[in-house]
Design an enzyme around this catalytic site. Structure first.
Site, mmCIF file in Angstrom:
data_model
loop_
_atom_site.group_PDB
_atom_site.id
_atom_site.type_symbol
_atom_site.label_atom_id
_atom_site.label_comp_id
_atom_site.label_asym_id
_atom_site.label_seq_id
_atom_site.Cartn_x
_atom_site.Cartn_y
_atom_site.Cartn_z
ATOM 1 N N THR A 125 0.858 -1.093 -0.012
ATOM 2 C CA THR A 125 0.012 -0.001 0.073
ATOM 3 C C THR A 125 0.846 1.327 0.054
ATOM 4 O O THR A 125 0.612 2.321 -0.706
ATOM 5 C CB THR A 125 -0.966 -0.024 1.315
ATOM 6 O OG1 THR A 125 -1.833 -1.131 1.341
ATOM 7 C CG2 THR A 125 -1.831 1.222 1.078
ATOM 8 N N ILE A 169 -0.735 12.056 1.161
ATOM 9 C CA ILE A 169 -1.246 12.971 1.840
ATOM 10 C C ILE A 169 -0.878 13.031 3.390
ATOM 11 O O ILE A 169 -0.958 12.038 3.996
ATOM 12 C CB ILE A 169 -2.732 13.162 1.821
ATOM 13 C CG1 ILE A 169 -3.200 13.492 0.534
ATOM 14 C CG2 ILE A 169 -3.451 14.598 2.864
ATOM 15 C CD1 ILE A 169 -4.555 13.338 0.206
ATOM 16 N N HIS A 206 -2.576 14.287 6.552
ATOM 17 C CA HIS A 206 -3.785 14.757 6.623
ATOM 18 C C HIS A 206 -3.693 15.559 8.204
ATOM 19 O O HIS A 206 -3.087 15.380 9.060
ATOM 20 C CB HIS A 206 -4.851 13.867 7.102
ATOM 21 C CG HIS A 206 -5.101 12.831 5.773
ATOM 22 N ND1 HIS A 206 -6.142 13.335 4.970
ATOM 23 C CD2 HIS A 206 -4.806 11.891 5.411
ATOM 24 C CE1 HIS A 206 -6.405 12.636 3.876
ATOM 25 N NE2 HIS A 206 -5.458 11.517 4.204
ATOM 26 N N ARG A 232 -6.109 -0.681 0.243
ATOM 27 C CA ARG A 232 -6.194 -0.368 1.528
ATOM 28 C C ARG A 232 -6.743 -1.185 2.302
ATOM 29 O O ARG A 232 -7.755 -1.990 2.191
ATOM 30 C CB ARG A 232 -6.994 1.036 1.573
ATOM 31 C CG ARG A 232 -6.258 2.209 0.667
ATOM 32 C CD ARG A 232 -7.280 3.323 0.332
ATOM 33 N NE ARG A 232 -8.127 2.871 -0.631
ATOM 34 C CZ ARG A 232 -8.714 3.493 -1.384
ATOM 35 N NH1 ARG A 232 -8.515 4.847 -1.316
ATOM 36 N NH2 ARG A 232 -9.809 3.132 -2.285
ATOM 37 N N ILE A 290 -4.743 -0.317 9.062
ATOM 38 C CA ILE A 290 -4.263 1.191 8.984
ATOM 39 C C ILE A 290 -4.407 1.511 7.690
ATOM 40 O O ILE A 290 -3.728 1.536 6.813
ATOM 41 C CB ILE A 290 -2.789 0.703 9.225
ATOM 42 C CG1 ILE A 290 -2.240 0.085 10.508
ATOM 43 C CG2 ILE A 290 -2.010 2.327 9.267
ATOM 44 C CD1 ILE A 290 -2.924 0.745 11.782
ATOM 45 N N SER A 305 -6.380 4.926 5.696
ATOM 46 C CA SER A 305 -6.339 6.514 5.669
ATOM 47 C C SER A 305 -6.775 6.757 7.202
ATOM 48 O O SER A 305 -8.102 6.213 7.540
ATOM 49 C CB SER A 305 -6.856 7.238 4.560
ATOM 50 O OG SER A 305 -6.842 8.713 4.908
ATOM 51 N N CYS A 357 18.650 9.721 -16.977
ATOM 52 C CA CYS A 357 17.084 9.972 -17.236
ATOM 53 C C CYS A 357 17.061 11.243 -17.744
ATOM 54 O O CYS A 357 17.228 12.160 -16.977
ATOM 55 C CB CYS A 357 16.314 9.867 -15.932
ATOM 56 S SG CYS A 357 14.676 10.138 -16.145
ATOM 57 N N CYS A 408 14.093 12.964 -18.864
ATOM 58 C CA CYS A 408 12.726 13.652 -18.477
ATOM 59 C C CYS A 408 13.084 14.204 -16.990
ATOM 60 O O CYS A 408 12.830 15.443 -16.668
ATOM 61 C CB CYS A 408 11.843 12.278 -18.162
ATOM 62 S SG CYS A 408 11.170 11.849 -19.934
ATOM 63 N N CYS A 439 15.469 5.520 -20.515
ATOM 64 C CA CYS A 439 16.332 5.375 -19.578
ATOM 65 C C CYS A 439 16.569 3.893 -18.962
ATOM 66 O O CYS A 439 17.609 3.474 -18.419
ATOM 67 C CB CYS A 439 16.337 6.241 -18.606
ATOM 68 S SG CYS A 439 14.813 5.941 -17.452
#
Length: 476
Positions: A40, A47, A49, A310, A335, A337, A400, A402, A442
């Site tokens: 996960t 984020i 939170h 999740r 566990i 979000s 690479c 990019c 790459c």
């Protein structure tokens, strides 16, 4: 005999391993996958939170707010990208504004600082690319974004530097109680351990059931995401949520710490724990939400789509406790979000549980909380670049195009503790292959460098898992 074995090397397992490495203990971190953070942790919203979403009094509420407080210092010690950019929950009508106000009051009860309710003008002043149909929003200044797999890898690296052992490619297939603790069958090895901390994510119920009666069930919840090119990475400045519903916190529109734009996830309960296929329905749902919320978004700029699973439970709260049936067996399960945000606080919480089972646990005098920063060649000054190339010419070779990643940076992440051994492992640590072409140019060069540095044949280099072979032989 290990004092403690941690099952699962995602963000929770690595945070706990790093926290335990402060103490004079023999700690083993094991995972069934080929690398750190391959569950996960590598496929989520990234984020940090603020803490207004979880119900008052739950572990989620308590550990979310505490985890948010800890993030800045942890990321500074480990040199991991973290930005406290704030978050918005936007409302399109008065009913949704009612939800916004409920979240505001819940956040105040949870102890979240710096919350505000904004009117339409204030929202559009903060985010001028959002829809004119928005009527208001909840603004949380403490919301942020982080590099989740980079953090887990850094935590593992620092834990190993402080004495923790690591075993990858070691699926746990059996656990038996012994007079001194537990005997764990992991891969082809038998491990003796006084205690076990179960951080196996969507498989944590399976691990628990090897030792204990079934006491919880993990309900895999699939979320799909679209990642956009950096050319549209500045369309929003904050993390922009829609109003939450029974399905979850809703689709999010947000910048990433590396300057891309990320939109997702969907929310769908699935039967299996290995279903990682994106769907047309899911991606269309993401696109529909994005077009409602964000003006001028062009889906021709999507560079990749992905799935994350999740680990939800029926209680909708974290399960962090010692088993009633097995002394020294700790479940850290369910566990979902805001697990990424709560992770440093979860580690603190677990250590306090462990201390109840270990008499006179002592801190190490030589514990080092700081990790050597990765070298980001393109962020250096011209004089710094020249000195580095003079010392090591590999930093003068761009691999690479990019992301402007040099050979020297790739070699560095291979040679570190818990270093990269796969193409995706290099990508997660140094970012070659993360740009618009997604490794189209790459990847062969990365494979050559891996083969050389690991002293293996190039046909042995894999993309990610041990079975993800890329080459089988010469074509010319």
């Amino acid at each position: 005999m290990h004092d403690i074995t941690i099952v699962g090397a995602g963000i929770i397992g690595t945070f706990i391993a790093r926290e335990l490495s402060r103490y004079d203990l023999r700690v083993l971190l094991i995972d069934k996958e080929n690398d750190i953070a391959n569950g996960t942790t590598k496929a989520n919203s990234a984020i940090v939170h603020a803490g207004y979403d979880a119900a008052e009094g739950t572990l989620k509420a308590k550990l979310n707010v505490r985890g948010n407080e800890l993030y800045e210092d942890v990321c500074k010690e480990l040199h991991v990208p973290f930005k406290r950019i704030g978050s918005l929950v936007v409302a399109f009508n008065e009913q949704e504004m009612k939800t916004v106000k409920e979240l505001f009051h819940r956040g105040i009860k949870n102890g979240v600082p710096h919350l505000e309710i904004l009117d339409k003008a204030s929202v559009l002043k903060l985010e001028n690319n959002l829809s004119e149909e928005i009527v208001g929003a909840l603004y949380a200044k403490t919301g942020g974004i982080v590099g989740p797999w980079e953090l887990a890898i850094a935590l593992a690296e620092n834990a190993l530097e402080n004495g923790v052992e690591l075993m990858l490619n070691s699926p746990v297939t059996d656990i038996k109680k012994t007079a001194d603790g537990y005997c764990i069958t992991a891969g082809d090895r038998k491990i003796e351990s006084k205690m076990i901390i179960n951080c196996a994510g969507i498989h944590s119920d399976d691990i628990n059931n090897m030792v204990n009666s079934p006491s919880f069930e993990i309900l895999p919840n699939r979320g799909e995401y679209n990642l956009f090119d950096k050319s549209v990475g500045n369309m929003v400045n904050t993390v922009v949520f829609g109003c939450p519903s029974e399905a979850g916190k809703g689709v999010v529109i947000m910048p990433t710490v590396h300057g891309n734009l990320l939109i997702g996830p969907t929310s769908e309960y699935v039967d299996g724990k290995t279903n990682f296929a994106t769907t047309l329905e899911g991606l269309n749902s993401i696109n529909e939400h994005a077009q409602q919320t964000l003006k001028g978004i062009g889906f021709q700029n999507v560079i990749t789509s992905f799935i994350g699973l999740r680990a939800k439970t029926k209680t909708q709260d974290f399960i962090i406790e010692e088993s009633e049936e097995s002394v020294g067996f700790f479940n850290v399960a369910g566990i979902d979000s805001p697990g990424l945000t709560a992770a440093p606080a979860i580690a603190e919480y677990v250590i306090e549980l462990v201390k109840r089972r270990i008499d006179n646990i002592e801190l190490k005098k030589d514990f080092n909380p700081n990790r050597k920063p990765n070298i980001h060649f393109m962020e250096l000054s011209d004089s710094e670049k020249a000195k580095l190339i003079e010392k090591d010419p590999s930093f003068g070779r761009i691999i690479c195009r990019c992301e402007h990643i040099t050979e020297g940076e790739i070699v560095d992440v291979i040679k570190r503790k818990a270093g990269a051994t796969t193409v995706d492992g290099v990508k997660r640590r140094a970012r070659p292959g993360s740009g618009r072409c997604q490794g189209g140019f790459c990847a062969p060069r990365v494979m050559e460098i891996l083969a050389r540095e690991l002293e293996i044949d190039i046909t042995e280099v894999v993309k990610d898992s041990q079975a993800s072979h890329i080459l089988t032989g010469k074509t010319k």
